[in-house]
Design an enzyme around this catalytic site. Structure first.
Site, PDB file in Angstrom:
ATOM      1  N   LYS A 280      10.497   7.709 -35.551  1.00  0.00           N
ATOM      2  CA  LYS A 280      10.989   6.331 -35.541  1.00  0.00           C
ATOM      3  C   LYS A 280      12.216   6.244 -36.455  1.00  0.00           C
ATOM      4  O   LYS A 280      12.196   6.775 -37.574  1.00  0.00           O
ATOM      5  CB  LYS A 280       9.866   5.408 -36.038  1.00  0.00           C
ATOM      6  CG  LYS A 280       9.872   4.062 -35.367  1.00  0.00           C
ATOM      7  CD  LYS A 280       8.570   3.310 -35.546  1.00  0.00           C
ATOM      8  CE  LYS A 280       8.790   1.869 -35.133  1.00  0.00           C
ATOM      9  NZ  LYS A 280       7.566   1.124 -34.919  1.00  0.00           N
ATOM     10  N   GLU A 365      -6.144  -7.897 -29.910  1.00  0.00           N
ATOM     11  CA  GLU A 365      -6.416  -9.294 -30.256  1.00  0.00           C
ATOM     12  C   GLU A 365      -7.791  -9.744 -29.766  1.00  0.00           C
ATOM     13  O   GLU A 365      -8.482 -10.507 -30.448  1.00  0.00           O
ATOM     14  CB  GLU A 365      -5.319 -10.201 -29.677  1.00  0.00           C
ATOM     15  CG  GLU A 365      -3.963 -10.093 -30.368  1.00  0.00           C
ATOM     16  CD  GLU A 365      -3.125  -8.887 -29.957  1.00  0.00           C
ATOM     17  OE1 GLU A 365      -3.561  -8.134 -29.048  1.00  0.00           O
ATOM     18  OE2 GLU A 365      -2.049  -8.674 -30.531  1.00  0.00           O
ATOM     19  N   ARG A 393      -3.857 -13.824 -25.497  1.00  0.00           N
ATOM     20  CA  ARG A 393      -4.606 -12.748 -24.871  1.00  0.00           C
ATOM     21  C   ARG A 393      -6.108 -12.874 -25.106  1.00  0.00           C
ATOM     22  O   ARG A 393      -6.913 -12.335 -24.362  1.00  0.00           O
ATOM     23  CB  ARG A 393      -4.074 -11.451 -25.475  1.00  0.00           C
ATOM     24  CG  ARG A 393      -4.614 -10.255 -24.903  1.00  0.00           C
ATOM     25  CD  ARG A 393      -3.742  -9.092 -25.237  1.00  0.00           C
ATOM     26  NE  ARG A 393      -2.585  -8.993 -24.364  1.00  0.00           N
ATOM     27  CZ  ARG A 393      -1.838  -7.914 -24.286  1.00  0.00           C
ATOM     28  NH1 ARG A 393      -2.113  -6.873 -25.005  1.00  0.00           N
ATOM     29  NH2 ARG A 393      -0.818  -7.882 -23.465  1.00  0.00           N
TER      30      ARG A 393
HETATM   31  C1  LIG Z   1      -0.197  -8.204 -27.630  1.00  0.00           C
HETATM   32  C2  LIG Z   1       0.814  -7.850 -28.688  1.00  0.00           C
HETATM   33  N1  LIG Z   1       0.435  -7.787 -29.984  1.00  0.00           N
HETATM   34  C3  LIG Z   1       1.344  -7.488 -30.943  1.00  0.00           C
HETATM   35  C4  LIG Z   1       2.637  -7.225 -30.609  1.00  0.00           C
HETATM   36  C5  LIG Z   1       3.671  -6.975 -31.699  1.00  0.00           C
HETATM   37  N2  LIG Z   1       4.216  -5.594 -31.636  1.00  0.00           N
HETATM   38  C6  LIG Z   1       5.392  -5.330 -31.067  1.00  0.00           C
HETATM   39  S1  LIG Z   1       5.786  -3.721 -31.104  1.00  0.00           S
HETATM   40  C7  LIG Z   1       4.378  -3.346 -31.932  1.00  0.00           C
HETATM   41  C8  LIG Z   1       4.100  -1.933 -32.338  1.00  0.00           C
HETATM   42  C9  LIG Z   1       4.174  -1.026 -31.180  1.00  0.00           C
HETATM   43  O1  LIG Z   1       4.019   0.293 -31.614  1.00  0.00           O
HETATM   44  P1  LIG Z   1       4.341   1.457 -30.603  1.00  0.00           P
HETATM   45  O2  LIG Z   1       3.826   1.100 -29.257  1.00  0.00           O
HETATM   46  O3  LIG Z   1       3.851   2.713 -31.196  1.00  0.00           O
HETATM   47  O4  LIG Z   1       5.912   1.442 -30.486  1.00  0.00           O
HETATM   48  P2  LIG Z   1       7.002   1.956 -31.546  1.00  0.00           P
HETATM   49  O5  LIG Z   1       7.673   0.721 -32.041  1.00  0.00           O
HETATM   50  O6  LIG Z   1       6.313   2.708 -32.626  1.00  0.00           O
HETATM   51  O7  LIG Z   1       7.925   2.793 -30.767  1.00  0.00           O
HETATM   52  C10 LIG Z   1       3.611  -4.490 -32.163  1.00  0.00           C
HETATM   53  C11 LIG Z   1       2.335  -4.532 -32.883  1.00  0.00           C
HETATM   54  C12 LIG Z   1       2.994  -7.310 -29.249  1.00  0.00           C
HETATM   55  N3  LIG Z   1       4.245  -7.108 -28.837  1.00  0.00           N
HETATM   56  N4  LIG Z   1       2.074  -7.603 -28.317  1.00  0.00           N
END
Ligand SMILES: Cc1ncc(C[n+]2csc(CCOP(=O)(O)OP(=O)(O)O)c2C)c(N)n1
Length: 626
Positions: A280, A365, A393
């Protein structure tokens, strides 16, 4: 500049290796410059540059469908699919979105914003392809963070059993927004550092390097060979058990290796998982050092990584968290529950101060809510801190597992109202619509700190569920101090007025006060009322308004249907009194991204429109009376 020449994946396929390396640098630079100006998701995008190039060289969208889970890592994809010339408008009013948007481009096959949906959508698209006798590829890119969401498991389970032809790429960077939670992430780490593989790799490398003259060349071929042998050494159990063929782990910054594995996977007619390891923030030191800080970041200085305007603002979530944490430390049986957003909701201090009372369940969630219901059943006082938009959700879990059982779960819904630059998938404008119809649910919309604390105290003392909705920042009218208004229960006039009344639900009170200032210039005296407790309504207040027979209006930063104004209207009709002359709310639409001011204006809930409309309505009334 190479980027200027790339209008579609076909252009990308013409480039040689040296050009591809240069292109990756250009993409990183473009993203860095734009996000430093506009804000956005930096670290996730810097991490998928080579992976996106490889996907677009092997596959051919829009014919092939590439689905990006959450979609926040779509910037390199947008740059390479005809949106370079508009990239400087990223997340700006009327500019391109920070998430995939089919309305924006034929290269975006599916809307995203909420996590863990890509594999399900890909299963559907694969089935649609097969049912119509088509022959394109369907690829879902999903992060290890998103993989903590239960829907991913449901989709893998379904696709694996029916042997759907599709490719799932797991982007494993060891991070969600901040650290990652859950047993599956431990499993991915196990695959990544799998002892057998590492030892064999080391042994072969050192052997080849010791062979004179041909050693180095052999080592290069080993690079290719190792992708093929890896499956013998990293023995996956999880994805295989679900019916997928597993490849990996692959270095996600080695574009050539990625292309090779993607080409190979594309030949299979059964479902395939490719496990890719990325970093990242790759290529920008501050983001590599602090990927959580640079996950989603406001405008910043590229040289130092420092945020341009460091707010000094009071955040609702942090205030709520620290108040509850103190109560917990004083002995209250409180337990805090988050869903991968401990930082965003202001709850990260719990990890340090009361780790025993803090549960971050990942992007889950639904599980968070039912687990909290279990905590409440077991005599704890759970507090669930989730963004208004993501709690959508868990509708069924709130209704069935919490409300049906009248359990004392306190919901803290952050980011209520417009989330501005993130856009339509992130605005918290449906919270009231899903909470108000739930029997027994008490709902508060504080406009400042005093009301927030009052609402929390009320929520902790009642024997049933309570929800408190607030935006990220405390409005300035309240100064973020102790709060002018301490009463969360009774509707309170913040500004007196004798010609009409504006009832404001929550922090939009600030806009209501501005509207009253504008009306004053037109010699209309408008009383502005802060309505913190939205359910139950303050019936005594409404009765007194009816007795006074004064025209009144409602204002909310929320969808009209199922919202505050409609709720008040329903009560008035039921009780045979005059209802609001006008409900100022979002009218049955998805609101795009943009600055908050633009969005308020677009929806007709900005101070000027509110004042103009009230003035016209009052004028009409005077004419009718004459
Ligand atoms: C239902 C939901 N909960 C929380 C989020 C907030 N959120 C956006 S990106 C993320 C982390 C995603 O991590 P990953 O899939 O590993 O992607 P990375 O950013 O590490 O590439 C979160 C918790 C969301 N978009 N949707």
């Amino acid at each position: 500049m190479l980027l200027e020449e790339i209008h579609s994946p076909a252009d990308l396929k013409q480039l040689d290796r040296t050009q591809l390396d240069l292109l990756a640098k250009e993409i990183r630079e473009e993203i860095l410059q734009t996000v430093s100006q506009n804000g956005g998701h930096l670290a996730s995008n810097l991490g998928v540059v080579e992976l996106t190039i490889a996907m677009l060289r092997v596959f051919s969208p829009p014919k092939d469908k590439i689905l990006l889970d959450v979609g926040h890592q779509c910037y390199p994809y947008k740059l390479l699919t005809g949106r370079f010339d508009r990239f400087s408008t990223l997340r700006q009013w009327q500019g391109i979105s920070g998430f995939p948007q089919p309305e924006e481009s034929e290269y975006d096959p599916f809307t995203a914003g909420h996590a863990s949906t890509a594999i399900s959508a890909a299963v559907g698209l694969s089935r649609a392809r097969d049912l119509q006798g088509q022959d394109h590829h369907v690829v879902a890119l999903v992060g290890d963070g998103a993989l903590t969401g239960g829907m991913c498991y449901e989709a893998l389970n379904d696709a694996g059993s029916s042997k759907e032809r599709m490719i799932v790429i797991v982007n494993d960077n060891g991070m969600s927004i901040s650290g990652i939670t859950g047993a599956l992430s431990g499993y991915l780490t196990y695959l990544r550092v799998s002892k057998g593989w590492i030892n064999v790799k080391k042994a072969i490398s050192s052997l080849l390097h010791h062979i004179p003259v041909f050693g180095n060349r052999l080592f290069d071929s080993f690079g290719r060979f190792k992708d093929n042998i890896r499956n013998f050494f990293v023995h996956d159990k999880y994805f295989s058990a679900l019916g997928f063929r597993y490849f990996g782990p692959i270095d996600g910054h080695n574009e050539e290796a990625l292309e090779r594995i993607l080409r190979r996977a594309s030949q299979f007619t059964e479902p395939v998982v490719i496990h890719v390891i990325t970093q990242k923030g790759h290529g920008y030191q501050p983001a590599e050092d602090q990927p959580d800080v640079f996950h989603g970041i406001p405008p910043f200085y590229v040289e130092s990584g420092a945020v341009r305007k460091s707010g000094g603002e009071t955040m609702f979530g942090r205030e709520a968290s620290s108040y509850l944490l103190n109560k917990c430390e004083q002995g209250a049986p409180i337990a805090a529950v988050c869903a991968a957003m401990a930082d965003g909701t202001g709850f990260s201090d719990w990890k340090l101060r009361r780790p025993d009372r803090f549960f971050d369940v990942g992007i889950a969630e639904e599980h968070a809510v039912t687990m909290a219901a279990g905590l409440a059943r077991g005599k704890m006082r759970p507090v669930v801190a989730i963004y208004d938009t993501f709690l959508q959700r868990a509708y069924d879990q709130i209704l069935e597992d919490v409300c049906q059982q009248k359990l004392p779960v306190l919901f803290l819904l952050d980011r209520a109202g417009f989330s501005a630059a993130d856009g339509s998938t992130h605005h918290g404008v449906f919270g009231l619509s899903y909470l108000l119809p739930m029997p027994g649910m008490r709902v508060y919309c504080p406009a400042g700190k005093g009301q927030l604390i009052g609402a929390i105290d009320a929520g902790l003392s009642v024997d049933g569920p309570t929800a408190i909705r607030y935006p990220a920042r405390m409005p300035k009218w309240d100064g973020g101090t102790d709060g002018l208004l301490k009463d969360a229960e009774h509707w309170t006039a913040v500004r007196e007025g004798t010609d009409c009344v504006l009832l404001c639900a929550g922090a939009i009170l600030e806009e209501g006060l501005k509207a009253a200032d504008l009306l004053k210039q037109q010699e209309i005296s408008c009383r502005v009322v802060s309505c913190c407790r939205v359910k139950p309504l303050d019936e005594e207040f409404l009765k007194s308004l009816a007795a006074e027979n004064i025209p009144f209006f409602t204002l909310e930063e929320h969808e009209e249907i199922g919202g505050f104004g409609m709720y008040v209207t329903g009560w008035c009709r039921e009780n045979g009194v005059r209802d609001p002359r006008k409900v100022f709310a979002v009218k049955d639409r998805f609101v795009p991204h943009g600055g908050r001011k633009d969005l308020l204006q677009l929806c007709g809930i900005d101070a000027q429109t509110v004042a103009d409309t009230i003035e016209q309505t009052m004028q009409k009334q005077t004419e009718n009376n004459a």
